[in-house]
Write an enzyme that holds these catalytic residues in place. Structure first.
Site, PDB file in Angstrom:
ATOM      1  N   ASP A 173      44.931  39.761  31.337  1.00 15.68           N
ATOM      2  CA  ASP A 173      44.522  38.628  32.173  1.00 15.68           C
ATOM      3  C   ASP A 173      44.310  37.349  31.365  1.00 15.68           C
ATOM      4  O   ASP A 173      44.581  36.243  31.835  1.00 15.68           O
ATOM      5  CB  ASP A 173      43.278  38.960  33.019  1.00 15.68           C
ATOM      6  CG  ASP A 173      42.120  39.518  32.206  1.00 15.68           C
ATOM      7  OD1 ASP A 173      42.300  39.753  30.989  1.00 15.68           O
ATOM      8  OD2 ASP A 173      41.036  39.729  32.777  1.00 15.68           O
ATOM      9  N   SER A 193      44.236  44.257  33.002  1.00 18.02           N
ATOM     10  CA  SER A 193      43.206  43.664  32.145  1.00 18.02           C
ATOM     11  C   SER A 193      42.385  44.699  31.389  1.00 18.02           C
ATOM     12  O   SER A 193      41.176  44.815  31.561  1.00 18.02           O
ATOM     13  CB  SER A 193      42.307  42.792  33.007  1.00 18.02           C
ATOM     14  OG  SER A 193      43.099  41.928  33.759  1.00 18.02           O
ATOM     15  N   ARG A 224      45.017  42.956  43.273  1.00 18.89           N
ATOM     16  CA  ARG A 224      45.867  42.145  44.149  1.00 18.89           C
ATOM     17  C   ARG A 224      47.348  42.364  43.893  1.00 18.89           C
ATOM     18  O   ARG A 224      47.766  42.700  42.785  1.00 18.89           O
ATOM     19  CB  ARG A 224      45.558  40.657  43.945  1.00 18.89           C
ATOM     20  CG  ARG A 224      44.123  40.313  44.357  1.00 18.89           C
ATOM     21  CD  ARG A 224      43.975  38.854  44.652  1.00 18.89           C
ATOM     22  NE  ARG A 224      44.480  38.043  43.554  1.00 18.89           N
ATOM     23  CZ  ARG A 224      44.855  36.782  43.712  1.00 18.89           C
ATOM     24  NH1 ARG A 224      44.794  36.206  44.898  1.00 18.89           N
ATOM     25  NH2 ARG A 224      45.262  36.097  42.672  1.00 18.89           N
TER      26      ARG A 224
END
Ligand code: BG6
Ligand code: GLC
Ligand code: GLC
Length: 811
Positions: A539, A485, A421
Site C-alpha cells: 500500500d 499490505s 476493495r
C-alpha cells in the site's frame, strides 16, 4: 481525595495554560515578526515600527587580521565592567589583560545622566591607574546595551532606556559625547577613539573572530535582542546598495504596538504596568532575565490566591516585588531537572502524570530513535546483514515513478487496510488523471482473517467475480494490480512471497507462499473469469505511485492507518540484495518491524508489552503496535484501566465493558480530541462504556488520548525524518526538497495528528523540506499505476529489443 487532587491540577493547568504556546502560535508570531523586521528597515515605515532595526555601521565581519590593545566598557547587562583587551592577529585570539566589575546602585540607575557618566568615568579612572595605563591613550569600545540610533560608529543617540535604567537627560543625547564630557570633567586621564556597540553586535563580532560564518548575535540575559548581517539594498535608511550591514533588531520592542495582544496574559500586563517603562519592550518582558523571576512570583501569588498552593496562605515576602529573582528558576529547574510546571504538578502528587510520563517522548529520545532506525535501514539493505534485520527493507522492483505517459484500464485489489476493495480503474494519459470507474467493498470476517489461505483466496476470487460481472467486464482480460499490505519478499513485480502476516490476519498456509500464485489458483478453481498479468504492490508503494502521477517529486509513500509503514526511492548501489548499480528502486521499509529485535527496549512501556503479548503475533511489528490504528484505541483502554486501578479515574470503579478488549476503538480517540466537541464526545463515549465519570474524569480521559496519539505522531515523525535524511544523504545534498504521499485512517481522521507529525518532522529533519500530499484512493489507483508503469517499461524494453534486432539485421 484523588479526584480533589485532579481538580487542583486541572485548575493549576488552567492558570498556566495561557503560557503554553503551540507550534501554530509560534508560527504566527514568527510571521508577525517578519513583517515587523521589514517595517523597521523601511525608510517611511521605520518611524512607526515597534522593532527598530537599527543600522550599526558595522559593515564587515572580522577577517582575522585585526590587532592591538583596547579599553572596553560594558554597560547594560547584569554587571558593569571595565576591561583591558588585546587582540592578537597570529593566534586569532582576544586576550583579556585585566578587568574590573563596578557596581551600579539603584540610585544611579534612576538618577541623572551626569551622575551616571561621572560614575562610569570614575570606574574607568580607577581601572586605568590599577593597570598602569595612565600615560596611554587607548581606543575604547563601549558596549552599551540599549537601543541607540547610530549615525556613525562613534556617534550613538540613546532612543530610550530599558531594563530598569532611567537616568534623566540621556534619552535623545549622544552617548559618546556624554562619556567624553565626563572624562574631561575629571581631567586625570584621556581616551582615544570611541566605538559604540550594542551587546548583540559585540557578541557576534567576538564569535566571528573564531568562526567567520557567525553572522547573528543573540542575547538572552537581563534583556533580549539580536543583530544580524542584512543586505545593504534592504537597509533603506542608509545610503548605498552594496554589501551588508549589521542591523541591531531591538526585537525586545516587538509587541509595543499591540501586535502580541493575543498571547499576552494578565500577568504580563501587570509586569509591564508596574515596570519603570510601561508599554516599552513588551516582547523582552516576556522573555528576559530581568522579568522571568517576577513572572513566576506573580503566578505563585495567583495560585495561592486561588488556594491551589501553600494551603492558600499568603506570605508577605512572596507578596513583595523582586523577592523571586530569576536565578531561583534555574536553581529549581537544575535541582529537579523538570520544568516548573512539572514541579508544581509533582508537589500535588498527580499520579496520573506518572502513569502517562513514559508515553511522553522528548525530542532527545526521538533523535536517538531516528539514529537507531537509520542503522536498521542500512542493516536491512545489506546482503549479509539482511537476514538478521528487524526492518526488512524489501525491494519492490518498482524502479521508476510514473512519467505521465501511462494509460489503460485495470482491475485493482486492495487488501490489508480497514476495507477490502475491488476496483476498476482507468489511467488517462492526456489529463494525467486516474479515474475510478467502479469499486466495491467486500467485508472480510474474523473467521476468514484467521482461517485457511484457501478460504481467504476463494473469498477474494468470489468478490472479484461478483464485481467483474456487475461491471460487465466478463469478456475482457484486464491486467490486475494487487495492493497487498503485508511484508512480502518480491522476486519480480509478479512474484511476491508473504514473509508474515501482520495486523490481525493469520490465515494458515500462506506465509512463505507466492500471493500471485495463490490468487491465480483461486481464479482457476472458479473458472468463470480470467485475469491478465498481475503486479503486486504494497500500500505504501501504491500511495507513492498514485501521488507521483500528480507530483513527480513524490518519492516517499507513507501509511498511518490500521498499520504503519513507508517506502521510498533508494539508490540501486545501496540495494545490495538486487543486482545492478544504476538508478533507483523503491524500497518497502516495513518499519513496523522496527524494535522486533529489542532495539526499542528503552521506550517501551508495560502497556506496550501487554498489547504485544495479547496480540495474534507476539514479538512481531513492535513499532507498529505503538503507532497504528489497530492498536491506539487498545493502548488508551489499557491506560484507562490502569488509572482506574490506581483510583485516579472513575472513583476507582471498574466497568466490565471497559475491562473487555476492543471496546475502545481508535476512532474514539479522534472524537475525544476534537477541539470543540471533544469533551461532549468523551462524556457520550464514557456513558456507553458504563463508567461512572465526572467532569474531571472526562478531562483526564482526553489527556490520555492526547498522550497516546501524540506519541504515535512523534514516533512516526522520527521515522519519516530518518527516511528523508537518508534520501538527502544518498544524494549528497545539503538540503532536500521532497514530497510524501500519505494515506491511512489515523492520518486522515485524527484532528491534529498530521499537524503534530509535520511539525516534528520539520524539527527532526531541518535540512529536509518535506511536502505532504494526501492520497485519495491511493492504493487502488496506485496499484493500477504500478501495473501501468510495469507495462510501459515492458513495452519499452520490447521496443528496445526490436530495434536491437533491426540494427543486427542491418549489419
Ligand atoms: C487505503 C488503502 O487508502 O489506505 C489501503 O486503500 C491502505 O490499502 C490504507 O492499507 C491504510 O489505511 P487504513 O487506515 O485503511 O489501514
Ligand atoms: C535591551 C536593549 C538592547 C540589548 C538587549 C540585551 O533589549 O534595548 O539594546 O541588546 O537588552 O542586552
Ligand atoms: C503493516 C504491513 C505493511 C503495510 C502497513 C500499512 O505494517 O506489514 O506491509 O504497508 O501495515 O498498511
Amino acid at each position: 481525595m484523588c479526584v480533589c487532587v485532579c481538580v487542583c491540577v486541572l485548575q493549576v493547568q488552567s492558570v498556566l495554560q495561557p503560557f503554553c504556546l503551540s507550534v501554530h502560535q509560534l508560527r504566527t508570531i514568527s510571521d508577525l515578526l517578519m513583517k515587523d523586521l521589514i517595517k523597521g528597515l523601511g525608510k517611511h515605515s521605520h518611524h512607526k515600527a515597534a522593532v527598530k532595526m537599527l543600522p550599526t555601521f558595522v559593515r564587515s565581519m572580522p577577517d582575522g587580521t585585526e590587532h592591538g590593545d583596547f579599553l572596553a566598557l560594558d554597560l547594560g547587562g547584569t554587571n558593569f565592567r571595565v576591561l583591558h583587551v588585546r587582540v592578537l592577529e597570529e593566534e586569532k585570539v582576544v586576550d583579556i589583560l585585566g578587568s574590573q566589575t563596578c557596581s551600579i546602585s539603584q540610585d544611579i540607575m534612576l538618577g541623572t545622566g551626569e551622575q551616571l557618566f561621572d560614575h562610569i568615568a570614575a570606574c574607568l579612572a580607577d581601572f586605568i591607574s590599577s593597570q598602569n595605563l595612565k600615560g596611554q591613550t587607548l581606543p575604547l569600545g563601549f558596549t552599551f546595551s540599549f537601543s541607540c540610533e547610530q549615525k556613525k560608529i562613534d556617534e550613538s543617540i540613546l532612543l530610550r532606556w530599558t531594563k530598569g535604567f532611567n537616568c534623566s537627560g540621556v534619552e535623545g543625547r549622544d552617548i559618546v559625547q556624554l562619556l567624553k564630557e565626563a572624562v574631561q570633567r575629571r581631567g586625570d586621564f584621556t581616551i582615544g577613539f570611541v566605538a559604540m556597540v550594542n551587546d548583540t553586535v559585540g557578541t557576534m563580532m567576538s564569535c566571528g573572530y573564531r568562526d567567520q560564518s557567525c553572522e547573528i548575535g543573540l542575547i538572552i540575559g537581563t534583556g533580549t535582542n539580536a543583530c544580524y548581517m542584512e543586505e545593504m539594498r534592504n537597509v533603506k535608511r542608509v545610503e548605498g546598495e552594496d554589501g551588508r550591514m549589521c542591523i541591531n533588531t531591538e526585537w525586545g520592542g516587538f509587541g509595543d504596538d499591540g501586535t502580541l495582544e493575543n498571547i499576552i496574559t494578565d500577568i504580563n500586563r501587570t509586569i509591564d504596568q508596574t515596570s519603570i517603562k510601561p508599554g516599552v519592550h513588551i516582547f523582552e518582558k516576556m522573555i528576559s532575565g530581568m522579568y522571568l523571576g517576577e513572572l513566576v512570583r506573580l503566578l505563585l501569588v495567583k495560585l495561592t490566591e486561588q488556594k491551589l498552593l501553600f494551603k492558600g496562605q499568603r506570605s508577605t515576602t512572596l507578596l513583595t516585588a523582586g523577592t523571586f529573582p530569576t536565578k531561583f528558576i534555574s536553581e529549581i529547574e537544575d535541582g529537579k531537572g523538570a520544568a516548573m510546571v512539572t514541579a508544581v504538578a509533582q508537589r500535588l502528587a498527580l499520579q496520573s502524570h506518572l502513569v502517562l510520563q513514559p508515553f511522553c517522548l522528548s525530542v532527545h529520545q526521538l533523535r536517538t530513535i531516528s539514529d537507531l532506525l537509520m542503522k536498521d535501514l542500512i542493516k536491512g539493505l545489506g546482503k549479509h546483514s539482511h537476514h538478521k534485520a528487524a526492518v526488512k527493507m524489501l525491494p519492490t522492483f518498482v524502479r521508476s515513478t510514473p512519467d505521465g505517459t501511462e494509460h489503460g484500464d485495470f482491475l485493482a485489489l486492495d487488501l490489508g487496510g480497514t476495507n477490502f476493495r475491488v476496483l476498476h480503474v482507468r489511467v488517462l494519459e492526456e489529463e494525467k488523471v486516474v479515474d475510478i470507474l467502479g469499486s466495491q467493498t467486500c467485508s472480510i470476517s474474523q473467521d476468514i482473517m484467521l482461517g485457511t489461505g484457501e478460504q481467504l483466496f476463494d473469498h477474494i476470487a468470489a468478490c472479484l467475480a461478483d464485481f467483474i460481472s456487475s461491471q460487465n467486464l466478463k469478456e475482457q482480460t484486464l491486467p490486475l494490480g494487487f495492493t497487498f499490505s503485508f511484508p512480502c519478499e518480491q522476486k519480480k513485480i509478479d512474484e511476491s512471497i508473504l514473509i508474515r502476516w501482520t495486523k490481525g490476519f493469520n490465515c494458515s498456509g500462506v506465509e512463505g507462499r507466492d500471493i500471485v500464485q495463490l490468487l491465480k489458483e483461486a481464479v482457476q478453481r472458479r473458472g468463470d473469469f480470467t485475469i491478465g498479468s498481475v503486479a503486486m504492490v504494497n500500500d505504501t508503494v501504491g500511495t507513492m505511485m498514485s501521488c507521483g502521477y500528480r507530483d513527480q517529486s513524490c518519492e516517499i509513500g507513507l501509511i498511518i492507518g490500521t498499520g504503519t509503514n513507508a517506502c521510498y526511492m533508494e539508490e540501486m548501489r545501496n540495494v545490495k540484495r538486487v543486482e545492478g548499480e544504476d538508478g533507483r528502486m523503491c524500497i518497502n521499509t516495513e518499519w513496523g518491524g522496527f524494535g522486533d529485535d529489542g532495539t526499542l527496549e528503552n521506550i517501551i512501556t508495560d502497556i506496550d508489552r501487554t498489547i504485544d503479548q495479547t496480540s495474534i503475533k507476539p514479538g512481531v511489528h513492535i513499532f507498529e503496535k505503538m503507532i497504528s490504528g489497530m492498536y491506539l484505541g487498545e493502548l488508551v483502554r489499557l491506560l484507562l484501566v490502569k488509572l482506574t486501578e490506581q483510583k485516579l479515574l472513575f472513583k476507582g470503579q471498574r466497568s466490565t465493558t471497559l475491562l473487555t478488549a476492543g471496546t475502545f476503538p481508535t476512532k474514539f480517540i479522534s472524537e475525544i480530541e476534537e477541539p470543540l466537541s471533544g469533551l461532549e464526545n468523551a462524556k457520550r463515549i464514557l456513558s456507553s462504556l458504563n463508567v461512572p465519570y465526572d467532569f474531571v474524569d472526562a478531562r483526564i480521559v482526553r489527556l490520555v488520548c492526547d498522550t497516546v496519539s501524540s506519541r504515535s505522531a512523534r514516533l512516526c515523525a522520527a521515522a519519516l525524518a530518518t527516511v528523508a535524511n537518508r534520501i538527502r544523504v544518498n544524494r549528497g545534498l545539503k538540503h532536500l526538497k521532497t514530497t510524501v504521499g500519505v494515506d491511512g485512517t489515523v492520518y486522515k481522521k485524527h484532528p491534529n495528528f498530521s499537524d503534530e507529525l509535520q511539525a516534528m518532522v520539520r524539527l527532526l529533519a531541518p535540512d529536509c523540506d518535506v511536502t505532504f500530499i494526501l492520497s485519495q484512493d491511493g492504493s487502488g489507483k496506485g496499484a493500477a499505476m504500478v501495473t501501468a508503469v510495469a507495462q510501459r517499461l515492458a513495452l519499452q524494453s520490447h521496443l528496445l529489443e526490436d530495434s536491437d534486432g533491426d540494427s543486427e539485421e542491418e549489419d
